[in-house]
Design an enzyme around this catalytic site. Structure first.
Site, PDB file in Angstrom:
ATOM      1  N   HIS A  69      -2.454   8.113   6.149  1.00  0.00           N
ATOM      2  CA  HIS A  69      -3.052   6.901   5.675  1.00  0.00           C
ATOM      3  C   HIS A  69      -4.272   6.492   6.122  1.00  0.00           C
ATOM      4  O   HIS A  69      -5.216   6.015   5.020  1.00  0.00           O
ATOM      5  CB  HIS A  69      -1.850   5.756   6.216  1.00  0.00           C
ATOM      6  CG  HIS A  69      -2.169   4.280   5.243  1.00  0.00           C
ATOM      7  ND1 HIS A  69      -1.995   4.215   4.167  1.00  0.00           N
ATOM      8  CD2 HIS A  69      -2.709   3.308   6.075  1.00  0.00           C
ATOM      9  CE1 HIS A  69      -2.346   2.726   3.811  1.00  0.00           C
ATOM     10  NE2 HIS A  69      -2.822   2.293   4.872  1.00  0.00           N
ATOM     11  N   LYS A 104      -9.320   8.331   2.247  1.00  0.00           N
ATOM     12  CA  LYS A 104      -9.872   6.977   2.063  1.00  0.00           C
ATOM     13  C   LYS A 104     -11.341   7.032   2.697  1.00  0.00           C
ATOM     14  O   LYS A 104     -12.053   5.996   2.264  1.00  0.00           O
ATOM     15  CB  LYS A 104      -9.140   5.768   2.912  1.00  0.00           C
ATOM     16  CG  LYS A 104      -7.569   5.705   2.313  1.00  0.00           C
ATOM     17  CD  LYS A 104      -6.869   4.644   3.051  1.00  0.00           C
ATOM     18  CE  LYS A 104      -5.619   4.513   2.325  1.00  0.00           C
ATOM     19  NZ  LYS A 104      -4.762   5.606   2.560  1.00  0.00           N
ATOM     20  N   GLU A 119      -0.617   5.402  13.395  1.00  0.00           N
ATOM     21  CA  GLU A 119      -0.306   6.464  13.047  1.00  0.00           C
ATOM     22  C   GLU A 119      -0.560   7.719  13.957  1.00  0.00           C
ATOM     23  O   GLU A 119       0.400   8.757  13.688  1.00  0.00           O
ATOM     24  CB  GLU A 119      -0.690   6.596  11.458  1.00  0.00           C
ATOM     25  CG  GLU A 119      -2.101   7.014  11.343  1.00  0.00           C
ATOM     26  CD  GLU A 119      -2.364   7.122   9.696  1.00  0.00           C
ATOM     27  OE1 GLU A 119      -1.460   7.914   9.107  1.00  0.00           O
ATOM     28  OE2 GLU A 119      -3.348   6.715   9.247  1.00  0.00           O
ATOM     29  N   CYS A 136       0.808  -1.091   0.102  1.00  0.00           N
ATOM     30  CA  CYS A 136       0.017  -0.037   0.137  1.00  0.00           C
ATOM     31  C   CYS A 136       0.794   1.323  -0.029  1.00  0.00           C
ATOM     32  O   CYS A 136       0.260   2.253  -0.010  1.00  0.00           O
ATOM     33  CB  CYS A 136      -0.868  -0.052   1.279  1.00  0.00           C
ATOM     34  SG  CYS A 136      -1.930  -1.347   1.295  1.00  0.00           S
ATOM     35  N   PHE A 190       0.891  -3.674   4.068  1.00  0.00           N
ATOM     36  CA  PHE A 190       1.353  -5.005   4.640  1.00  0.00           C
ATOM     37  C   PHE A 190       2.541  -5.358   4.234  1.00  0.00           C
ATOM     38  O   PHE A 190       3.104  -4.897   3.158  1.00  0.00           O
ATOM     39  CB  PHE A 190       0.201  -5.809   3.805  1.00  0.00           C
ATOM     40  CG  PHE A 190      -1.176  -6.017   4.726  1.00  0.00           C
ATOM     41  CD1 PHE A 190      -1.632  -5.232   5.496  1.00  0.00           C
ATOM     42  CD2 PHE A 190      -2.093  -6.512   3.731  1.00  0.00           C
ATOM     43  CE1 PHE A 190      -2.681  -5.187   6.317  1.00  0.00           C
ATOM     44  CE2 PHE A 190      -3.266  -6.941   4.355  1.00  0.00           C
ATOM     45  CZ  PHE A 190      -3.750  -5.887   5.405  1.00  0.00           C
ATOM     46  N   HIS A 213      -9.879   2.413  -0.112  1.00  0.00           N
ATOM     47  CA  HIS A 213      -8.208   1.966  -0.294  1.00  0.00           C
ATOM     48  C   HIS A 213      -8.035   1.296  -1.363  1.00  0.00           C
ATOM     49  O   HIS A 213      -8.454   0.120  -1.730  1.00  0.00           O
ATOM     50  CB  HIS A 213      -7.962   1.304   1.170  1.00  0.00           C
ATOM     51  CG  HIS A 213      -6.703   1.134   1.255  1.00  0.00           C
ATOM     52  ND1 HIS A 213      -5.702   1.468   0.516  1.00  0.00           N
ATOM     53  CD2 HIS A 213      -6.042   0.448   2.226  1.00  0.00           C
ATOM     54  CE1 HIS A 213      -4.492   1.099   1.116  1.00  0.00           C
ATOM     55  NE2 HIS A 213      -4.661   0.590   2.129  1.00  0.00           N
TER      56      HIS A 213
END
Length: 419
Positions: A309, A341, A320, A169, A405, A346
């Site tokens: 994110h 998002k 985060e 990502c 990931f 996403h």
């Protein structure tokens, strides 16, 4: 490596909702969401049955019937975004093709076409040994993710270095950051950089269902993506592409190009910890942020907006938030932070490039896009997440982060080119 300043002179976006940079930015600043029940296949058997789909017609976007047959949807999105960015840059034939490079990011490559072909070759999954006689001529291209970058290079006439970045990502941010390095090291004069992903398929949905990463709020898909909200329950899958045209500042000035902003700082770290897990202290993301700020020669006090994110999972949002506090200190509680998002879902590897485009537009218009669907803030996420409504304010420097990931943590600092 030289200290050349790398700026953005072209932007192309194909995001959920209507295609094109203008439509994308209008949707964000209006705080509208593009999440809905999946229409690409029958999602009735899945735990999460919604996604943020692009209202994309390849023929209307100028792709020929042969291009549509040859390209996976991810390639189609990437090529259309690249064509828009190239036209926006005004470069035309002003640069030698061997000095034009492409850096494209993608997390899952040609997932849609690969799955469709497997269904045909295996006769709907009934045959363990697939019959290759039923494969389309372009099947190898679907297997090789580098085909996506090659298609973008062909569309722009780029004959320089061409590469595919796949870091989950964070692929989009990494493709742009590494593209800027190509200019600084003298490998290219112009880099077409960005990312594309079209993962809305049964296999992708099943994978995220298995680990319960996506939201099950199927009765209200428009409000299912809720980053930083106390009631969030996972992310909503998306698709899309964004491409930027990068060049050296003085070169852009010589041809009087319009400059959106500068790739001022970039850094990436790994947590070397877990494929999907995150450490709660956010140390690795914080280190990437500090390194990106150092590269930009900026302090936390210089950052006017943070693009998070903000996936909408409890683990990520807390991780985060901790990273922002660790890296920015007191400034973390003063600077606005938001997650796109909440509106466009996403799109895996593409989202970092889509968010970078939005950050540049935020500087252009001095507008901070909101976090949609944020009605009940999580007490553990106690920063200014710009709930529901866009905010007018001066934006000279933006921090954008990504978390992927595999433990990938990336930070990028974007500034005004005239700084």
């Amino acid at each position: 490596m030289s200290s050349a300043r790398v700026v953005v002179t072209g932007i192309g976006v194909v995001a959920p909702g209507d295609p094109g940079t203008k439509a994308f930015w209008e949707m964000l600043t209006a705080g509208r969401t593009a999440t809905r029940t999946i229409t690409f296949f029958d999602p009735s058997g899945f735990r999460s049955r919604m996604a943020a789909e692009c209202d994309f017609d390849p023929a209307s976007e100028g792709l020929s019937a042969q291009e549509v047959r040859r390209m996976d949807r991810a390639a189609q999105l990437g090529v259309v975004a690249a064509r828009e960015a190239w036209a926006d840059s005004g470069l035309g034939q002003d640069v030698a093709p061997e000095r034009v490079s492409v850096n494209l990011g993608s997390a899952v490559g040609s997932t849609m076409s690969l799955e469709e072909e497997y269904v045909v070759l295996s006769d709907g999954g009934r045959r363990w040994l697939v019959d290759d006689a039923y494969g389309v001529p372009h099947l190898y291209g679907f297997m090789a993710p580098s085909t996506l970058a090659a298609e973008v290079a062909w569309s722009c006439g780029a004959e320089g270095q061409v590469g595919l970045i796949s870091t989950g990502c964070t692929s989009g941010l990494d493709a742009i950051g590494l593209g800027a390095r190509l200019i600084r090291q003298g490998t290219a004069d112009v880099v077409v950089a960005g990312a594309t992903d079209a993962p809305i398929s049964p296999i992708t949905s099943a994978c995220f269902d298995a680990i319960k990463a996506t939201s099950p709020n199927n009765d209200d898909p428009e409000h299912a993506s809720r980053p930083f909200d106390l009631n969030r329950d996972g992310f909503v899958l998306g698709e899309g592409a964004a491409v930027l045209v990068l060049e050296e500042l003085e070169s852009a000035r010589r041809r009087s190009a319009a400059i959106y902003g500068e790739i001022a700082g970039y850094a990436s770290r790994s947590n070397a910890f877990h494929m999907t897990g995150l450490k709660p202290d956010g140390r690795e993301m914080a280190e990437a942020i500090r390194a990106a700020l150092d590269g930009a020669r900026l302090d936390p006090s210089d950052i006017d907006y943070v693009n998070a994110h903000g996936s909408g999972t409890k683990q990520n949002d807390r991780h985060e938030t901790a990273a922002f506090k660790r890296a920015l200190g007191p400034r973390a509680h003063e600077v606005p932070v938001s997650s796109l998002k909440s509106m466009v879902g996403h799109s895996l590897g593409a989202i970092g490039a889509i968010e970078a485009a939005a950050c540049l537009l935020a500087m252009r218009d001095n507008v901070v896009p909101p976090t949609a669907n944020l009605h009940t803030p999580d007490p553990e996420c106690d920063l200014d997440y710009v709930p529901l409504t866009a905010r007018d304010q001066r934006v000279d420097a933006v921090l954008s982060v990504g978390s992927g990931f595999g433990g990938f943590q990336t930070a990028m600092v974007l500034g005004r080119g005239e700084r």
